[in-house]
Design a protein around this motif. Structure first.
Motif, short mmCIF file in Angstrom:
data_model
loop_
_atom_site.label_atom_id
_atom_site.label_comp_id
_atom_site.label_asym_id
_atom_site.label_seq_id
_atom_site.Cartn_x
_atom_site.Cartn_y
_atom_site.Cartn_z
N UNK A 76 43.52 -7.23 -27.80
CA UNK A 76 43.88 -5.83 -27.08
C UNK A 76 43.88 -4.59 -28.09
N UNK B 54 45.79 -29.85 -20.25
CA UNK B 54 45.91 -28.95 -18.96
C UNK B 54 46.73 -27.56 -19.33
N UNK B 59 47.05 -24.89 -15.84
CA UNK B 59 48.66 -24.56 -15.84
C UNK B 59 48.70 -23.17 -15.22
N UNK B 60 47.84 -22.53 -14.82
CA UNK B 60 48.04 -21.05 -14.59
C UNK B 60 47.52 -20.57 -13.43
N UNK B 170 49.94 -29.45 -12.30
CA UNK B 170 50.26 -30.43 -13.41
C UNK B 170 50.35 -31.87 -13.10
N UNK B 243 40.98 -11.45 -17.99
CA UNK B 243 42.44 -11.92 -17.83
C UNK B 243 42.48 -12.15 -16.13
N UNK B 247 51.85 -14.79 -10.48
CA UNK B 247 53.46 -14.68 -10.92
C UNK B 247 53.96 -15.54 -9.60
N UNK B 279 51.79 -16.15 -6.29
CA UNK B 279 50.89 -15.35 -5.85
C UNK B 279 49.96 -14.75 -6.92
N UNK B 291 45.05 -13.93 -22.42
CA UNK B 291 46.02 -14.72 -21.44
C UNK B 291 47.09 -13.61 -21.00
N UNK B 292 46.78 -12.57 -21.01
CA UNK B 292 47.72 -11.61 -20.21
C UNK B 292 47.10 -10.51 -19.82
N UNK B 320 55.60 -13.80 -14.79
CA UNK B 320 54.11 -13.28 -14.65
C UNK B 320 53.56 -13.90 -15.82
N UNK B 321 52.33 -14.54 -15.55
CA UNK B 321 51.35 -14.83 -16.61
C UNK B 321 49.95 -14.46 -16.35
N UNK B 322 49.12 -14.92 -17.47
CA UNK B 322 47.98 -14.56 -17.26
C UNK B 322 46.92 -15.57 -17.83
N UNK C 341 53.56 -9.42 -28.73
CA UNK C 341 52.78 -10.08 -29.47
C UNK C 341 53.31 -10.01 -30.89
N UNK C 451 54.79 -29.07 -22.29
CA UNK C 451 54.49 -30.38 -21.38
C UNK C 451 56.03 -30.83 -20.68
N UNK C 454 57.37 -28.66 -18.24
CA UNK C 454 56.85 -28.82 -16.84
C UNK C 454 57.06 -30.31 -16.22
N UNK C 492 57.18 -14.39 -21.40
CA UNK C 492 56.41 -13.87 -20.15
C UNK C 492 57.22 -12.80 -19.62
N UNK C 493 56.62 -11.61 -19.21
CA UNK C 493 57.36 -10.60 -18.30
C UNK C 493 57.65 -11.23 -17.03
N UNK C 494 58.65 -10.90 -16.26
CA UNK C 494 59.81 -10.10 -16.76
C UNK C 494 60.94 -10.60 -17.51
#
Lengths: 80, 401, 902
Positions: A76, B54, B59-60, B170, B243, B247, B279, B291-292, B320-322, C341, C451, C454, C492-494
């Motif tokens: 980015x 995966x 996974x996301x 998973x 992206x 979350x 969500x 990935x964000x 949260x993730x992407x 990052x 893994x 998870x 990851x946030x938050x």
């Protein structure tokens, strides 16, 4: 929330901009002379590199000007 | 207390060559490997995964499964997937926690109502279960949805697919992986494809960080990274990578009985088995492999969620993730051959890949085994972008899911 | 129990609170957890899955056990500020949402600064002081109620801290945000911070991360018993809150840090169990002076007790205790650093992942940078503050350090787990995950920490692995025989949970999406209009009179338009002012039909398509001057069309001199429709000759209305009837509408009637009769596709799919039963088609109405090869019945067009 340098207004938050995808893909000069493959490629295929990408943005909530910049799609970072 | 078996997979070293090499060890790649072995008896197969199995979009994602797509071609392949989902725990001997709790797609404008009605009617004739609910029926099906007429965009009704629901991502991936491994497929992690070995216009193998691996056929199943891989073989795909964020909340007592999606207010939410609200947000507009995404997308998502679910106000975002979604111009996938011989591609699922996993694997395995499309994936060939015969599912995919 | 002296609580301000319904008393300055400890409450709700007893374990955001329900479904007792009347319920892993409305107002604030310092411990305060003194705009954000961080735990430099706080408050360009957690670090130094009711969007030129470190637990048998706490937490409860968790304490450590706890609690600490065979002599000697036994090269193998710890087993010895203070080492809090990052690396000596390389304009200092001595933290903070200020254009001196003693921190000796029953050695307390679970995961073939996470759910609970994450990595490394830990899961946030309501801010209810209203909106409300949402606009849908349902109202409105005169507020239509010498050429290139030669004073209907040839928008374009047009768009697409124009003009044809301005809200538009329209015009605009000879169809005139209002009157029709559109300055809209209504002649009508009238004429609504897959030819509008000029998308009509004879085409439908209304969205099939899925479908109904003029129902539909099927019957199979209809031309009323002249 990217910080995008509008060449006219300076650095602004991403929410003021509209994304325009790959830069430098002109409308074909003589579309009627293109094959279906060539026309389909113009319509639907754009570069999608991981790394530096010359792309278009429009400062739609500001000066409304379109401009190009080079951004790294992996980090980015706005390169230039 | 673990829900998982004691044995999942070997961690083999790659062999010199395979009949089929699948690039990408996500849900689709693993399902493809399983069906290659199980349906077609092709077991000399490797799945090459750059990271961990995966670990990408599989996974996301937000694990929504449904088949109530508008166009015949889409309904056919997603409904095939749904039928496979319904037998998958038994077939793979692994509880994938498939919960057919029903998916509501809410309508907030008169045009939403028309489109919902159109889709319900098309679904029924295509053999996909679908109902139209009025606001009272919506409230009965999901009491926490705000069906008051006084909100900014009142709920005017909803489509309901009762057989739709969620599963545990998973479990799905590991179930396919375990069975594929049992059938002899080599699942090779930490193996990044860096190039293709070609003979003329024919792919004969791949270059990897672990050395070259020869292959009779190569199938890409790399989702957001499809363009990058295809470009190594000189193929341009009609795909853009963006992206897509999602979350979860903290664990909550059961409060949300189904899955609710709204294109207009941009929400899709369910409550997972353990109790967290899951969500998804909208797609970030720019191309990215990072990935964000941006936080304002999450903020908009929360505002939309509270419009529909005021009771969520005090819940908390825990994480949260992407992911990277590979989006095509018509929001439909590409499954089939490429201009390079022996190289096949399965990509472009955009926001809808998880729900298609078994059918994607089923049809892609057929394509890799026979060199020809299965009738279900025939319409999803690359040629449609030349002919113009697009399968435009933007309506169905207007929000990410 | 509460110590009689010390701490930063106010014993003169007692606060009453309840836990699980039982009343207690704490003090101002307490957290809920410190008040509980002061009241002897260490045990909280049992564990989520195994139901094992659990106690307060930490003192901050890393707490895994002490979950409580307040109004919020889940909070940490360790981070809840005690207030009078607080009622907490301890939670067994799951919270409960309630319907109770939340009266709080959440808002958002954007802030720009030169230097953002995250973390108000010694390093962060030093950085903020250094930067702030240069005049740089500095923000210091800290999650705690007061600044100080570890200084408050360790009771050090409190006078300096007090002075610093005072100075920071006084610095004009420095803002201190306490109780504000920086939870998300995004691109280009955008940091999101959360206080209780305010979300800060901070964009910083430079960021100094002074986020501290988290102490790690120790993994041994029954390491989850209440009374086992982080050593730094014990120290914090005692020093900061004067809350003593036990009287007979054993300290178990792998590092120097926990000695401070033992020293501060001397007299109550019997033993220090240190994993290192040669702990620093200085510390050992000090301990012995204080009467504390040091067991070097030892580890706690098991905690003894059932409901609360009663002792520990170290080797063959059992040592009694009521609190075990543990320290398994320290993890720099690299969460935000990693989100930004920044890359971490594993430092063997420090046995931790430490920051390696920043990516953004940033420093990371102090314990977050694995610097654990106070002198070093202060020095890094001061240096970073000055450097950050210099990088943003300010200058100043590095402040003098208030403390310069040299402290040597000796390397730790980590212990990942011990010999003994692995099913009772807990790695993740909140998820009840043990070493045995991790061993199962690795045994199943898992190698990646992702893994194992998870498989076991380690690190997925409320604390997101703040205590468990590294413990798991160490256990995995040991089980797999790796030399050192192999990397963390992604941060990851938050950083800590953030409420939905806070993220939503004020974008709720009416402000969720601003409502757009026309100048005449109030009249519509007063006159009983039912509204429809169209885009962001509220448009009158229909105007029911008392006793009328929608059908009756719409039939009445339609009848008025066809037989008398009716008016509609058309102000929401998008309007774009297009100016420049090349305006005509531009329109030629984007519309399918030609505009360059349109005469001034004339109007033309135009169709816009995307490059793929699919219909995108439509509207009437007026030529106002040689170099000026006014284009209208559909209500929902106004912004998209303007963007479309701008994009083509700027990026493809920069040589064209043409400019665009949205004037949607500058104009109010009143459509006067029906055979009696001229009568209304004669009253409202008496100076305008509206006769057939003087006012041609598809022309417009600029004129003055009876009251002097300037107006642009156009003769255009979307109903097939004689019609005029009166366009006036938006500010005059309400007045002119009143004047029109004051004639006493017209019937107001809404969007539904508009839709019926246009459908009777076969005019399409873009977005209703089209769906992005429809060409002009599909609509039977070949006439509007210029064969002579090129335009955007024209090439697409030569593609194979665009020339298929079985494309879906717009047709009309007349139900066999004239009272039967086809539902919009009904699918159509050929007669005699078996209803066995998948049923081949011909198309679907796009628009369907009762028609007053036809005295029957009718519909529009898109049907495969539809124009070849005119006269044939199709069926619409619905859930409860099947409707038969005949395919017709898509025009039902006045096909000759005779009525448009009145």
């Amino acid at each position: 929330m990217l910080l995008i340098p509008c060449p006219w207004c300076g650095d602004r938050d991403e929410t003021e901009f509209h994304y325009g995808g790959q830069a430098g893909v002109p409308y074909p000069e003589r579309p009627a002379e293109l094959t279906d493959e060539q026309w389909g490629e113009y319509l639907f295929v754009r570069d999608n590199p991981k790394g530096e990408f010359a792309e278009r943005w429009s400062h739609s909530a500001g000066c409304r000007r379109w401009f190009n910049l080079v951004r790294n799609t992996a980090t980015h970072e706005i390169v230039r | 207390m673990s829900e998982h078996p004691d044995r999942l997979w070997r961690n083999p070293e790659p062999r010199a060559g395979y009949d089929v090499v699948i690039v990408g060890g996500g849900g689709h790649g693993l399902a493809t490997a399983y069906y290659l072995a199980a349906n077609h008896g092709i077991r000399n197969v490797a799945v090459l995964e750059k990271g961990w199995l995966a670990g990408g979009n599989m996974a996301r994602n937000t694990t929504i499964i449904r088949s109530n797509y508008l166009w015949d071609e889409s309904a056919a392949i997603y409904e095939h997937a749904l039928k496979l989902w319904e037998g998958l725990s038994a077939e793979l001997d692994y509880d994938i926690l498939f919960s057919q709790r029903g998916v509501l797609n809410l309508a907030h404008t008169l045009q939403d109502v028309r489109e919902g009605s159109r889709r319900v009617n098309a679904n029924r004739l295509n053999g996909v279960d679908a109902e139209w609910l009025d606001p009272d029926e919506v409230r009965k099906f999901c009491p926490i949805v705000n069906t008051s007429p006084d909100v900014r965009y009142p709920v005017l009704g909803a489509t309901l697919q009762p057989r739709a629901g969620i599963a545990k991502h998973d479990h799905v991936a590991w179930a396919f992986a375990r069975r594929a491994d049992e059938l002899g497929v080599d699942l090779i992690q930490g193996c990044e494809v860096t190039g293709f070995r070609k003979h003329g216009n024919k792919v004969i193998g791949v270059e990897t960080n672990l050395g070259p691996i020869m292959a009779g056929r190569v199938g890409l199943a790399a989702a957001g990274h499809s363009s990058v891989l295809a470009s190594l073989a000189g193929v341009r795909l009609p795909v853009q990578s963006h992206p897509l964020q999602a979350l979860v909340s903290e664990l909550l007592e059961p409060v949300h009985p189904c899955v609710v999606m709204s294109n207009h207010v941009h929400v899709y939410v369910s409550q997972a088995h353990k109790g967290e609200l899951v969500m998804g947000a909208g797609i970030d507009p720019y191309n990215s492999y990072a990935q964000r995404g941006s936080v304002h997308v999450i903020e908009q998502q929360m505002a939309a969620a509270l419009e529909l679910f005021p009771i969520f106000a005090r819940a908390h975002v825990l994480r949260t993730w992407g992911g990277i979604v590979d989006v095509t111009p018509d929001a439909s996938p590409v499954i089939g051959p490429t201009p390079v011989d022996n190289l096949f591609v399965n990509c472009g699922w955009g926001t809808g890949g998880f729900k298609a996993t078994p059918a994607s694997g089923w049809t892609y395995a057929h394509t890799l085994a026979t060199g020809k499309a299965h009738p279900l994936n025939e319409p999803f060939a690359l040629e449609r972008f030349t002919s113009g015969a697009l399968i435009d599912e933007h309506g169905a995919a207007a929000v990410a899911h | 129990m509460r110590l009689p002296e010390g701490g930063r609580i106010d014993r003169t301000k007692p606060l009453r609170f309840t836990v699980d319904g039982i009343e207690h008393t704490g003090c101002a300055g307490d957290t809920l957890a410190s008040a509980m400890i002061a009241n002897g409450l260490l045990t909280v709700a049992p564990s989520t899955y195994l139901g094992r007893p659990r106690g307060i374990f930490a003192a901050g955001v890393d707490e895994p056990n002490a979950l409580v329900q307040l109004d919020d479904p889940m909070q940490l007792a360790t981070t809840v500020e005690l207030v009078d009347g607080l009622a907490a319920t301890t939670l067994r892993g799951k919270g409960r949402l309630t319907d109770e409305p939340d009266a709080a107002r959440y808002d958002k604030r954007n802030a720009h600064c030169d230097v953002l310092v995250v973390g108000g411990g010694p390093a962060g305060v030093a950085a903020a002081l250094a930067a702030g003194r240069t005049g740089a705009r500095t923000i210091l954000a800290d999650e705690q109620r007061e600044l100080g961080g570890s200084l408050l735990t360790e009771n050090r430099l409190l006078d300096w801290l007090a002075d610093a706080v005072e100075e920071l408050d006084a610095l004009p360009e420095t803002r201190v945000l306490t109780g504000t957690t920086a939870f998300g670090y995004y691109d280009q130094n955008f940091v999101a911070c959360a206080s209780k009711t305010r979300l800060w969007h901070v964009r910083a030129k430079h960021v100094v991360l002074a986020t501290g470190a988290h102490e790690r637990p120790l993994v041994f048998v029954d390491n989850d018993l209440p009374g086992i706490m982080l050593a730094s937490a014990v120290r914090q409860y005692v020093n900061r809150y004067a809350a003593l968790p036990g009287e007979n304490i054993v300290v178990a450590t792998t590092n120097d840090g926990a000695y401070g706890t033992a020293f501060d609690l001397a007299g109550r600490v019997s033993t220090i169990v240190d994993s290192r065979s040669e702990p620093p002599a200085e510390l050992v000697n000090r301990a012995r002076e204080l009467g504390i036994e040091v067991l070097a090269g030892s580890t706690v193998r098991q905690a003894l007790g059932t409901q609360r710890i009663g002792g520990v087993r170290v080797g063959d010895r059992e040592i009694a205790c009521d609190v075990l203070a543990v320290s398994g080492g320290w993890n720099p809090a690299v969460h935000l650093f990693s989100q930004s990052q920044g890359k971490t690396r594993y430092d063997e000596r420090k046995a931790a992942f430490v920051p390696d390389k920043s990516v953004q304009a940033q420093h990371i200092v102090g314990a977050a940078n694995a610097v654990y001595d106070l002198t070093g933290c202060l020095d890094e903070g001061f240096s970073a503050g000055i450097e950050a200020a210099k990088m943003t254009g300010f200058d100043g001196e590095k402040p003098a350090a208030p403390y310069t003693a040299r402290e040597v921190i000796t390397d730790p000796h980590p212990v990942w787990f011990v010999d003994g029953p692995e099913g009772r050695q807990f790695v993740d307390l909140q998820r009840d995950v043990t070493v045995a679970d991790v061993r199962r995961a690795t045994g199943a073939g898992m190698r990646s920490v992702e893994h194992v996470k998870r498989y076991t759910t380690i690190g997925t609970a409320h604390d997101q692995g703040k205590t468990s994450g590294f413990a798991a990595i160490g256990v995995i490394a040991q089980l797999l025989g790796a030399e050192s830990p192999q990397g963390t899961t992604t941060y990851r946030p938050p950083y800590t949970p953030v409420s939905f309501a806070l993220l939503a801010g004020r974008d709720r209810g009416e402000l969720h999406d601003p409502v757009r209203k026309t100048p005449m909106h109030d009249w519509h409300v007063r006159n009983g209009a039912v509204f429809e949402n169209v885009g962001q606009w509220k448009r009158p849908w229909y105007y029911p009179q008392p006793g009328e349902d929608m059908k009756a109202a719409v039939l009445r409105e339609c009848r008025a338009a066809r037989t008398d005169v009716a008016v509609m507020d058309a102000s929401t239509l998008g309007k774009i002012d297009i100016q420049g010498p090349d305006a005509g050429e531009f329109l030629n290139r984007v519309y399918t039909n030609a505009f360059a030669k349109l005469k001034v004073g004339h109007c033309r209907y135009g169709l816009l398509c995307k490059a793929d040839g699919m219909v995108f928008d439509d509207g009437v374009v007026m030529r106002v001057a040689e170099d000026r047009f006014l284009a209208t768009t559909t209500t929902g697409n106004a912004a998209a069309v303007l963007d479309w124009f701008e994009e083509w003009a700027q990026t493809e044809w920069p040589d064209l001199e043409v400019w665009f301005t949205s004037v949607t809200e500058q104009w109010a538009t009143i459509a006067v429709v029906g055979p009696q329209a001229r009568v209304v015009l004669a009253i409202v605009a008496p100076d305008v000759d509206c006769s057939q000879d003087a006012f041609d169809f598809m022309t417009f005139k600029d004129a003055f209305l009876a009251d002097g209002t300037p107006a642009r009157i156009a003769r255009v029709s979307f109903s097939g009837e004689l019609a005029f559109e009166i366009n006036v300055d938006g500010r005059a809209g309400a007045r002119v509408w009143d004047a029109v209504m004051a004639t006493g002649l017209p019937t107001p009508y809404g969007t539904e009637t508009m839709h019926v009238l246009r459908a009777e004429k076969g005019y399409v609504i873009v977005g209703q009769d089209t769906d992005g897959t429809v060409t002009p030819q599909d609509l039977g509008m070949e006439w509007i596709v210029s064969p002579r000029k090129d335009f955007v998308g024209k090439r697409s009509y030569q593609r194979p799919d665009a020339t298929r004879p079985d494309r879906k085409q717009l047709v009309g439908l007349l139900p066999t039963d004239p009272d039967e209304l086809l539902p919009e969205g009904a699918q159509l099939i050929a007669p005699d088609t078996p209803l066995t899925p998948p049923v081949p479908m011909l198309g679907h109904v796009t628009s369907s109405y009762h028609s007053a003029a036809l005295e029957r129902t009718f519909a529009l539909a898109l049907v495969k090869g539809g124009r070849q099927l005119i006269g044939r019957t199709v069926l619409a199979p619905l859930r409860d019945r099947t409707i038969a209809a005949t395919i017709t031309e898509p025009i039902f009323y006045d096909p000759e067009g005779a009525r448009r002249d009145g």
